[in-house]
Design an enzyme around this catalytic site. Sequence first.
Site, PDB file in Angstrom:
ATOM      1  CG  HIS A   1      -1.439   1.340   1.619  1.00 48.57           C
ATOM      2  ND1 HIS A   1      -0.899   2.114   2.630  1.00 48.57           N
ATOM      3  CD2 HIS A   1      -2.474   2.061   1.107  1.00 48.57           C
ATOM      4  CE1 HIS A   1      -1.586   3.242   2.733  1.00 48.57           C
ATOM      5  NE2 HIS A   1      -2.530   3.243   1.832  1.00 48.57           N
TER       6      HIS A   1
ATOM      7  CG  ASN B   1      -2.510   8.122   0.967  1.00 42.78           C
ATOM      8  OD1 ASN B   1      -2.323   8.905   1.903  1.00 42.78           O
ATOM      9  ND2 ASN B   1      -3.375   8.360   0.004  1.00 42.78           N
ATOM     10  CE1 TYR B   2       4.829   9.277   1.363  1.00 46.53           C
ATOM     11  CE2 TYR B   2       4.651   7.837  -0.543  1.00 46.53           C
ATOM     12  CZ  TYR B   2       5.222   8.146   0.683  1.00 46.53           C
ATOM     13  OH  TYR B   2       6.178   7.319   1.222  1.00 46.53           O
TER      14      TYR B   2
ATOM     15  CB  THR C   1     -18.509   4.602  -3.415  1.00 50.74           C
ATOM     16  OG1 THR C   1     -19.240   5.637  -2.751  1.00 50.74           O
ATOM     17  CG2 THR C   1     -18.489   3.364  -2.552  1.00 50.74           C
TER      18      THR C   1
END
Length: 349
Positions: free
Chosen positions: A126, A128-129, A302
């Site tokens: 995983h 995320n930034y 979503t």
Amino acid sequence: MLTNSQTPTLSAELSKFLPPPDSQTRASQFMKQLQDKITTELELLDGGSKFTEDSWERIEGGGGRSRVLREGAVFEQAGVNFSQVWGDQLPPSILVQRPEAAGHGFYATGTSLVLHPRNPYIPTVHLNYRYFEAGPVWWFGGGADLTPYYPFAEDPIHFHQTLKNACDKHHVDYYPVFKRWCDEYFYLKHRGETRGVGGIFLDYQDGQGDIYRGPDSQGEAANYSRNLTPLPRRTWEQVFSLIQDCGQAFIPAYAPIVQRRRNTEYGDRQRSFQLYRRGRYVEFNLVYDRGTIFGLQTNGRTESILMSLPPLVRWEYGYQPQPNSPESELYETFLKPQDWLNWKLQSSH
């Protein structure tokens, strides 16, 4: 898109700590470029399938593009998202941590990915930034973490070393704090276990105060951060540069692990255990994950928000691994925080 405003009477010394006028454009451009680079490299790594892209718009302001690769030679499902959204009010999940942002419009941009390989010997991963602005308040956050199903120490050692090298370009205290913060964040309290072997996690990085800015004031990350020599105040440019280097370290951190494990033979037992452990991923993302909560609270798309969920998963009541098995080693060692870089030193003697 929101626009920056800087008070003309601010001194030059103070103004250098504010975001530049083009902060939102530069942050979003980097997040797009990161998505482009990673998806290109992942297609080459997979060698059997391509990403498809859906562009979407948010009624309240903003939008994004979701890229998904399915049924590849390596990845059963891989999703890499970019988004930028803006609005009049931050959601409750953000205001809990940054109440000073209340009453201001906000801008947020980021790139996130979750890769679910088919082979159980290749870890899920995983990344995320993200970047936020809300009135006078700004910060960067994110990180990357590895979730193996079978225990090979050289994999987390390589992953952690690569991320540490990226952090060390900016300050030697970043990785020790971000590593501990990652172990703290990706923890399933209701299971009493970490989601995987961690990596780095950081949030609310605005160049001020302690490196650790999380909720657990008595945890290892907070205690370690408090005992450091205070860092001088860092500018927007300095924090942005850290995020860029960490994001660009992802492929070098993960691709060699895929290449090492992709041809390892497996059977029904390994596949069944992988699907069972994927259930923990679902539990974390639906119960704890800050990005999922933020996306749903801001009326994001979503399908893109839940792209992180694996295509196949199973649960089993009361599962216990067989003693002295690879599965038991995962539980007994790999799902507890480890000092992976000292592990390397110990195992080399």
